[in-house]
Structures are given as structure tokens and as C-alpha cells.
Design a protein around this motif. Structure first.
Motif, PDB file in Angstrom:
ATOM      1  N   ILE A 114      63.535 -85.599 -24.240  1.00 47.13           N
ATOM      2  CA  ILE A 114      64.932 -85.436 -24.647  1.00 47.13           C
ATOM      3  C   ILE A 114      65.104 -85.857 -26.104  1.00 47.13           C
ATOM      4  O   ILE A 114      64.655 -86.935 -26.508  1.00 47.13           O
ATOM      5  N   HIS A 115      65.731 -84.985 -26.881  1.00 47.68           N
ATOM      6  CA  HIS A 115      66.049 -85.268 -28.275  1.00 47.68           C
ATOM      7  C   HIS A 115      67.537 -85.565 -28.367  1.00 47.68           C
ATOM      8  O   HIS A 115      68.371 -84.742 -27.968  1.00 47.68           O
ATOM      9  N   ASN A 116      67.880 -86.756 -28.839  1.00 47.49           N
ATOM     10  CA  ASN A 116      69.271 -87.197 -28.801  1.00 47.49           C
ATOM     11  C   ASN A 116      70.202 -86.384 -29.691  1.00 47.49           C
ATOM     12  O   ASN A 116      71.397 -86.290 -29.417  1.00 47.49           O
ATOM     13  N   ILE A 117      69.682 -85.810 -30.761  1.00 45.84           N
ATOM     14  CA  ILE A 117      70.549 -85.114 -31.716  1.00 45.84           C
ATOM     15  C   ILE A 117      70.797 -83.672 -31.309  1.00 45.84           C
ATOM     16  O   ILE A 117      71.916 -83.176 -31.376  1.00 45.84           O
ATOM     17  N   SER A 118      69.752 -82.984 -30.863  1.00 42.42           N
ATOM     18  CA  SER A 118      69.899 -81.574 -30.498  1.00 42.42           C
ATOM     19  C   SER A 118      69.111 -81.270 -29.236  1.00 42.42           C
ATOM     20  O   SER A 118      67.894 -81.487 -29.186  1.00 42.42           O
ATOM     21  N   SER A 119      69.801 -80.766 -28.220  1.00 41.22           N
ATOM     22  CA  SER A 119      69.123 -80.414 -26.968  1.00 41.22           C
ATOM     23  C   SER A 119      68.166 -79.240 -27.152  1.00 41.22           C
ATOM     24  O   SER A 119      67.296 -79.003 -26.317  1.00 41.22           O
TER      25      SER A 119
ATOM     26  N   LEU B  51      52.583 -81.617 -29.470  1.00 47.61           N
ATOM     27  CA  LEU B  51      54.028 -81.794 -29.369  1.00 47.61           C
ATOM     28  C   LEU B  51      54.695 -81.248 -30.621  1.00 47.61           C
ATOM     29  O   LEU B  51      54.333 -81.592 -31.734  1.00 47.61           O
ATOM     30  N   MET B  52      55.701 -80.419 -30.425  1.00 47.08           N
ATOM     31  CA  MET B  52      56.427 -79.850 -31.547  1.00 47.08           C
ATOM     32  C   MET B  52      57.532 -80.786 -32.017  1.00 47.08           C
ATOM     33  O   MET B  52      57.904 -80.781 -33.174  1.00 47.08           O
ATOM     34  N   ASN B  53      58.078 -81.580 -31.101  1.00 50.17           N
ATOM     35  CA  ASN B  53      59.248 -82.381 -31.419  1.00 50.17           C
ATOM     36  C   ASN B  53      59.022 -83.849 -31.060  1.00 50.17           C
ATOM     37  O   ASN B  53      58.213 -84.170 -30.193  1.00 50.17           O
ATOM     38  N   LYS B  54      59.776 -84.700 -31.711  1.00 46.58           N
ATOM     39  CA  LYS B  54      59.777 -86.111 -31.364  1.00 46.58           C
ATOM     40  C   LYS B  54      60.899 -86.357 -30.369  1.00 46.58           C
ATOM     41  O   LYS B  54      62.016 -85.901 -30.561  1.00 46.58           O
ATOM     42  N   PHE B  55      60.596 -87.092 -29.299  1.00 48.86           N
ATOM     43  CA  PHE B  55      61.582 -87.347 -28.263  1.00 48.86           C
ATOM     44  C   PHE B  55      62.104 -88.777 -28.358  1.00 48.86           C
ATOM     45  O   PHE B  55      61.371 -89.709 -28.665  1.00 48.86           O
ATOM     46  N   HIS B  56      63.394 -88.922 -28.052  1.00 50.25           N
ATOM     47  CA  HIS B  56      64.001 -90.247 -28.028  1.00 50.25           C
ATOM     48  C   HIS B  56      63.934 -90.859 -26.628  1.00 50.25           C
ATOM     49  O   HIS B  56      64.074 -92.064 -26.456  1.00 50.25           O
ATOM     50  N   LYS B  57      63.717 -90.007 -25.637  1.00 49.95           N
ATOM     51  CA  LYS B  57      63.641 -90.461 -24.253  1.00 49.95           C
ATOM     52  C   LYS B  57      62.834 -89.447 -23.463  1.00 49.95           C
ATOM     53  O   LYS B  57      62.859 -88.251 -23.770  1.00 49.95           O
ATOM     54  N   VAL B  58      62.096 -89.916 -22.461  1.00 52.47           N
ATOM     55  CA  VAL B  58      61.383 -88.991 -21.587  1.00 52.47           C
ATOM     56  C   VAL B  58      61.780 -89.244 -20.131  1.00 52.47           C
ATOM     57  O   VAL B  58      62.046 -90.378 -19.736  1.00 52.47           O
ATOM     58  N   VAL B  59      61.839 -88.172 -19.373  1.00 55.53           N
ATOM     59  CA  VAL B  59      62.115 -88.227 -17.939  1.00 55.53           C
ATOM     60  C   VAL B  59      60.849 -87.788 -17.228  1.00 55.53           C
ATOM     61  O   VAL B  59      60.320 -86.705 -17.505  1.00 55.53           O
TER      62      VAL B  59
END
Length: 381
Positions: A61-66, A352-360
């Protein structure tokens, strides 16, 4: 004389295909119309699922843009990761803390309750509003006859702009056939100080929904038919730092970090669901545990998470800087046999293409029909 596969009987072709992992079956289904017909049939899917091991899912999950969210799935049968189509979070749901995954579904729990299949998420299904909208609850999906139901336990809710951590919130059960939520008694008062998924783990086991305090070691079970909670017990092995309760087929497992005079270890215990007695069944090899971390910081285990289903238990580090290293333990033996534990590393994630702020993270069985049912354009890639 050489026998061509086209000369084999239909039963023999089906028998051969039934031994392939799902990822290979998807490719096999594109070979010809006959193979697609075999693989996509409901009878083949039903027979194949009993041979397939649960998958491990990681949703970033990316906090700024889904739009930067990503979903990955690990198939233990082929020892491979897949990048999955990721459901786009509705624009009116900016608070990503309400996002949960379990048992073949993604969920958003607040302000309204939405769900979508993990595989081929074509859109969000909405339910009537929860009686108590909440974030970070425990969530389970269980069979009731021929249909399934959702159970929502605990979590926290906002009053104004404040989080109410004292309200235990009634248990709510959703029946998709009736399209309504039923209320049941809330978590026992012992869990009042920490009733969200950040401090609790859960396990569906033999008709009961177990809730376990990751740090408190409190445990209680909710009977899904009688809709009552059991007395609260304490399951605390000596030296335990934190642990997770997991349902593994015929076993109720406690898995967690334990300190002793010889150092830290990640240990598995089998728990008797009636007496809550436990005994050790396995310890992660020390070099494997060390490979999940960098350095010797005091809080190095804080980012360690554990999920499991069937005969598999996954342990991984949810720290982005380590790129989520993971290992898996397979528990063999069942019934009255003492389980034997076999550990191995999980291959690194795809780039990984993106940095995540949270993972589920969670485990789920995967139906071949759920992948092929919407056609090849929505399959794994």
C-alpha cells in the motif's frame, strides 16, 4: 513406437494435468481447446484444489497514491512469485488502514464495507453498512452450508476525529445470501486495551474463530454456530516475546520469537484446542532466521510477521529496506502423529516498482476456476 500425447486417453491426460501446479496449468490451458476444456471444467478444479498448497499473498500500500499499490502472490508448488492485477481503491477511501486481505478476498471496512476477489478483481462489492464501522478489525471468511459468511471482530472506530480504543465493538457476521449483518457479543473485556489487528491474530479452526493477543498471549474462541465466546485463557510459552496463532489443517499452531539463555529463536508449538496445553514441534534454523534481518538491533524482530494455512507457515520481514525476505515451514504428519517441520527460503520478490508504506499479508487457497473463469486476459502474469 513413440506414443504421442494426443494418442492418450482423456482420463490419462486429465490425470497428468492434475499433477501440475496452477501456474503451469494456466499455460497448459492455452495449448489447445481440449486441454482448456479439461482444465476449466468444474470437476477438474474441484479435484485439483485438494492437491494444491495455499498461496502467500503480499499487498503493498502506497499512502499517497493507490495507483502505486501492488499485489504479489507466491505459489509454493512452483516456487514462484506472480504480480497480480491490483484492485484500485475507491477515491472516497483515502484511509488505507481499513484495507485487509484474507481467504481469497480483499476488504475495505470503513466507512462502508466493500470486498473484491483477490484473483481477477473486477470491481468492489458493497454490503449494507456495519452497525459499528471500524478500521483494523480481525476478519474471517467461513463456510456455512454451501455458502460463505464474513465475520468482523474488534477493530477501532472514530468518534469525531478521535480513535475510541475503549469500545470493544460487537462482533458482526455478514450473510451474502440475505444481504444483512447480524450482531453478536463483543470480544471479552480482557482484550479491551488492544482490539485491533495490530495487536491480535486470529485463526479459523474447527468451527471456531480464535482470537489471540500477539503480546498478551490471551486467547478466546468464538463459536460460529452458538455465537458465544469461550473463557479467556493464557497460552504463554517460557521466554516468549510475541507470537501468532495459526490454524494448520488439523493443528492449532502457536508461532513466535522466543528468548532463552542460548539466544533468540523462532519456535512453533502445537496447541490443544480443549486444554490449551502446548508442546514444541519445531525451531527455525538459526541461519535462516538471521537471513531475515540486518544487524543486531534490539528491535530487529519488530517487523517480523507470520501467517499460515493448510500445512504451511510463512515468516517474513515487512521492512521495505530488506525487500520483504521470507521463509516457509511445511508441517508434515497429521492426526495423532507428531508434526515434522521442514524449512526453506522463499525466493526474492520480483523487482519492486514502488515503495510501500504498509503491507498486508495473508495465506489463501486459490481456485483454478477463479483464475480461468474470467478468461485468459485476467490471469497471472
Amino acid at each position: 513406437m513413440t506414443t504421442q500425447i494426443t494418442d492418450l486417453s482423456l482420463d490419462l491426460i486429465e490425470f497428468i494435468l492434475s499433477h501440475l501446479p496452477i501456474s503451469t496449468l494456466i499455460q497448459a490451458s492455452t495449448v489447445c481447446k481440449l486441454w482448456y476444456t479439461i482444465v476449466s471444467s468444474s470437476s477438474f478444479s474441484l479435484n485439483h484444489k485438494h492437491k494444491h498448497k495455499p498461496w502467500f499473498f503480499l499487498h503493498g500500500i502506497h499512502n499517497i497514491s493507490s495507483k502505486n499499490n501492488q499485489s504479489f502472490a507466491f505459489d509454493p508448488s512452483s516456487n514462484s512469485w506472480f504480480l497480480l492485477p491490483t484492485p484500485q481503491q475507491p477515491l472516497h477511501y483515502p484511509n488505507n488502514t481499513s484495507f485487509i486481505g484474507t481467504s481469497s478476498f480483499f476488504f475495505i471496512t470503513a466507512p462502508n464495507f466493500l470486498y473484491t476477489p483477490i484473483i481477477n478483481p473486477l470491481g468492489w462489492y458493497s454490503t449494507p453498512s456495519l452497525h459499528f464501522p471500524r478500521i483494523n478489525p480481525l476478519l474471517g471468511v467461513f463456510k456455512d452450508g454451501c455458502s460463505f459468511k464474513f465475520i468482523v471482530v474488534g477493530g477501532v472506530r472514530f468518534i469525531g476525529n478521535l480513535v475510541d480504543i475503549e469500545d470493544r465493538l460487537d462482533v458482526e457476521i455478514y450473510d451474502p445470501l440475505l444481504g444483512s449483518w447480524d450482531l453478536a457479543p463483543p470480544l471479552p473485556a480482557d482484550f479491551r486495551s488492544g482490539n485491533s489487528s495490530s495487536s491480535l491474530s486470529s485463526a479459523l479452526f474447527k468451527g471456531k474463530f480464535y482470537v489471540f493477543g500477539i503480546y498478551s498471549c490471551f486467547v478466546s474462541s468464538f463459536d460460529l454456530k452458538l455465537c458465544v465466546w469461550s473463557d479467556v485463557r493464557i497460552v504463554r510459552p517460557s521466554g516468549i516475546v510475541f507470537s501468532f496463532m495459526i490454524a494448520c489443517r488439523e493443528r492449532l499452531i502457536l508461532a513466535g520469537v522466543c528468548n532463552s539463555s542460548s539466544g533468540s529463536s523462532f519456535t512453533l508449538w502445537e496447541v490443544d484446542e480443549k486444554s490449551m496445553d502446548f508442546y514444541e514441534i519445531g525451531v527455525m534454523p538459526h541461519d535462516l532466521l538471521c537471513s531475515l534481518f540486518d544487524g543486531d538491533e534490539d528491535d530487529k524482530f519488530a517487523s517480523l510477521k507470520c501467517v499460515g494455512l493448510g500445512d504451511l507457515i510463512y515468516v517474513f520481514n515487512e521492512d521495505y529496506h530488506r525487500m520483504y525476505p521470507a521463509c516457509v515451514c511445511e508441517i508434515r504428519g497429521g492426526g495423532d502423529e507428531k508434526g515434522e517441520c521442514y524449512w526453506r527460503r522463499v525466493p526474492p520478490l520480483p523487482s519492486l516498482m514502488n515503495k510501500f508504506h504498509k503491507v498486508v499479508s495473508f495465506c489463501s487457497n486459490v481456485s483454478l476456476h477463479s483464475i480461468l473463469g474470467e478468461g485468459q486476459h485476467h490471469g497471472l502474469h
